[in-house]
Design an enzyme around this catalytic site. Structure first.
Site, mmCIF file in Angstrom:
data_model
loop_
_atom_site.group_PDB
_atom_site.id
_atom_site.type_symbol
_atom_site.label_atom_id
_atom_site.label_comp_id
_atom_site.label_asym_id
_atom_site.label_seq_id
_atom_site.Cartn_x
_atom_site.Cartn_y
_atom_site.Cartn_z
ATOM 1 N N ASN A 87 0.281 107.202 76.774
ATOM 2 C CA ASN A 87 -0.164 106.574 77.757
ATOM 3 C C ASN A 87 -1.346 106.437 78.187
ATOM 4 O O ASN A 87 -2.126 105.493 78.667
ATOM 5 C CB ASN A 87 0.607 107.030 79.410
ATOM 6 C CG ASN A 87 -0.001 106.272 80.551
ATOM 7 O OD1 ASN A 87 0.675 105.095 80.544
ATOM 8 N ND2 ASN A 87 -0.660 106.860 81.336
ATOM 9 N N SER A 139 -1.078 95.937 76.821
ATOM 10 C CA SER A 139 -1.856 95.934 77.553
ATOM 11 C C SER A 139 -1.127 94.304 77.844
ATOM 12 O O SER A 139 -1.254 93.788 76.230
ATOM 13 C CB SER A 139 -3.034 95.506 78.195
ATOM 14 O OG SER A 139 -3.668 94.831 79.149
ATOM 15 N N TYR A 153 -11.372 96.046 76.198
ATOM 16 C CA TYR A 153 -10.062 96.915 76.541
ATOM 17 C C TYR A 153 -9.225 95.849 76.291
ATOM 18 O O TYR A 153 -8.264 96.514 75.282
ATOM 19 C CB TYR A 153 -10.280 96.612 78.268
ATOM 20 C CG TYR A 153 -8.985 96.812 78.694
ATOM 21 C CD1 TYR A 153 -9.014 98.583 79.116
ATOM 22 C CD2 TYR A 153 -7.749 96.537 79.168
ATOM 23 C CE1 TYR A 153 -8.042 99.084 79.571
ATOM 24 C CE2 TYR A 153 -6.562 97.092 79.482
ATOM 25 C CZ TYR A 153 -6.657 98.119 79.556
ATOM 26 O OH TYR A 153 -5.557 98.342 80.261
ATOM 27 N N ALA A 154 -9.583 94.585 76.061
ATOM 28 C CA ALA A 154 -8.404 94.003 75.374
ATOM 29 C C ALA A 154 -8.218 94.078 73.706
ATOM 30 O O ALA A 154 -7.580 93.757 73.141
ATOM 31 C CB ALA A 154 -8.559 92.516 75.548
ATOM 32 N N LYS A 157 -6.188 97.495 73.282
ATOM 33 C CA LYS A 157 -4.582 97.366 73.223
ATOM 34 C C LYS A 157 -4.303 96.333 72.454
ATOM 35 O O LYS A 157 -3.242 96.922 72.176
ATOM 36 C CB LYS A 157 -4.942 96.698 74.649
ATOM 37 C CG LYS A 157 -5.301 97.594 75.985
ATOM 38 C CD LYS A 157 -4.614 98.773 75.551
ATOM 39 C CE LYS A 157 -4.663 99.597 76.959
ATOM 40 N NZ LYS A 157 -4.088 101.287 77.199
ATOM 41 N N ILE A 186 -1.889 96.210 87.445
ATOM 42 C CA ILE A 186 -0.666 97.208 88.128
ATOM 43 C C ILE A 186 -1.678 98.056 89.257
ATOM 44 O O ILE A 186 -2.888 98.678 89.079
ATOM 45 C CB ILE A 186 0.010 98.560 87.336
ATOM 46 C CG1 ILE A 186 0.581 97.849 85.834
ATOM 47 C CG2 ILE A 186 0.448 99.568 87.400
ATOM 48 C CD1 ILE A 186 1.390 96.690 86.223
#
Length: 248
Positions: A87, A139, A153-154, A157, A186
């Site tokens: 995680n 994600s 970030y994308a 993931k 979230i």
């Protein structure tokens, strides 16, 4: 009472357990009967998480997963595992024109390299029981939807979700299942500190058919399903948790 989602008698490692989804997942796994091993870089916050866990036998191991040496040191100290929740991760907006090799490496080291290398060392050291389950926090970003400033970030993931599927194929013979959860936004401290205005937040919320962001416990419940015997025939699956966002 019969409960196919029980984690009783299972030992579960949760990375990034000092805050956010990781902390909530650890708390909920303990409620389901698991013996939880917490890891992160901040000892004070790990201790705070540990104090919130129900039951006995839990422990924390301080580790820096951004380096392979830190990963190796963690694995050496671990008991045999029935589950691992990969995680730990970092967020941050970075428009394409401001991407640098340094920024790319910083996010990739934690979001992509760390879970891949941890999985490798856990398997090599035979720390994953047969059967066992590895869950990756990926994600909805990149896989299902893109947004401005979120390219790095994308990308990380998407990469971890692709690795999950490859690992699921290769490790099935060892009784190790690999799956991912793919949440949209979230409500955690990480997103509360993003540099967006309240107006921008409300515009983003309006895109969600359920008109709210997800809660950390809602991701934790999905992770528990994938750790439990209830998902014993599930591997190589990415579970989308997006409040209907990608229906638009």
């Amino acid at each position: 009472m019969y409960n196919p989602f029980s984690l009783a008698n299972k030992t579960i490692l949760v990375t990034g357990a000092s805050s956010g989804i990781g902390q909530t997942t650890a708390i909920e796994c303990a409620k389901m009967g698991a013996r939880v091993v917490l890891t992160a870089r901040n000892e004070e916050r790990l201790q705070a998480t540990l104090r919130q866990l129900e039951g006995i036998g839990h422990q924390y191991i301080l580790a820096d997963l951004s380096t392979e040496e830190g990963i190796k040191s963690l694995v050496e100290l671990l008991p045999p595992l029935d589950g691992c929740v990969n995680n730990a991760g970092v967020t941050g907006l970075c428009p394409v024109q401001t991407i640098s090799a340094e920024k790319l490496e910083q996010m990739q080291r934690v979001n992509l390299n760390a879970p891949i290398l941890l999985t490798r060392h856990l398997v090599k050291a035979k720390k994953m029981n047969n059967p066992s389950s590895i869950v990756f926090t990926a994600s909805a970003a990149g896989l299902y939807r893109v947004s401005t400033g979120n390219a790095i970030y994308a990308t990380t993931k998407c990469g971890i979700d692709a690795f999950m599927r490859s690992a699921a194929l290769e490790l099935a013979g060892k009784g190790i299942r690999c799956n991912s959860v793919n949440p949209a936004m979230i409500e955690t401290d990480a997103i509360r500190h993003l540099p967006v205005t309240e107006e921008e937040k409300q515009q983003n919320l309006a895109r969600y058919p359920m008109k709210r962001y997800g809660k950390p416990e809602e991701v934790a419940y999905a992770i528990i399903y994938l750790l439990s015997d209830a998902s014993a025939w599930t591997t190589g699956t990415g579970l989308k948790l997006d409040g209907g966002l990608t229906l638009n």
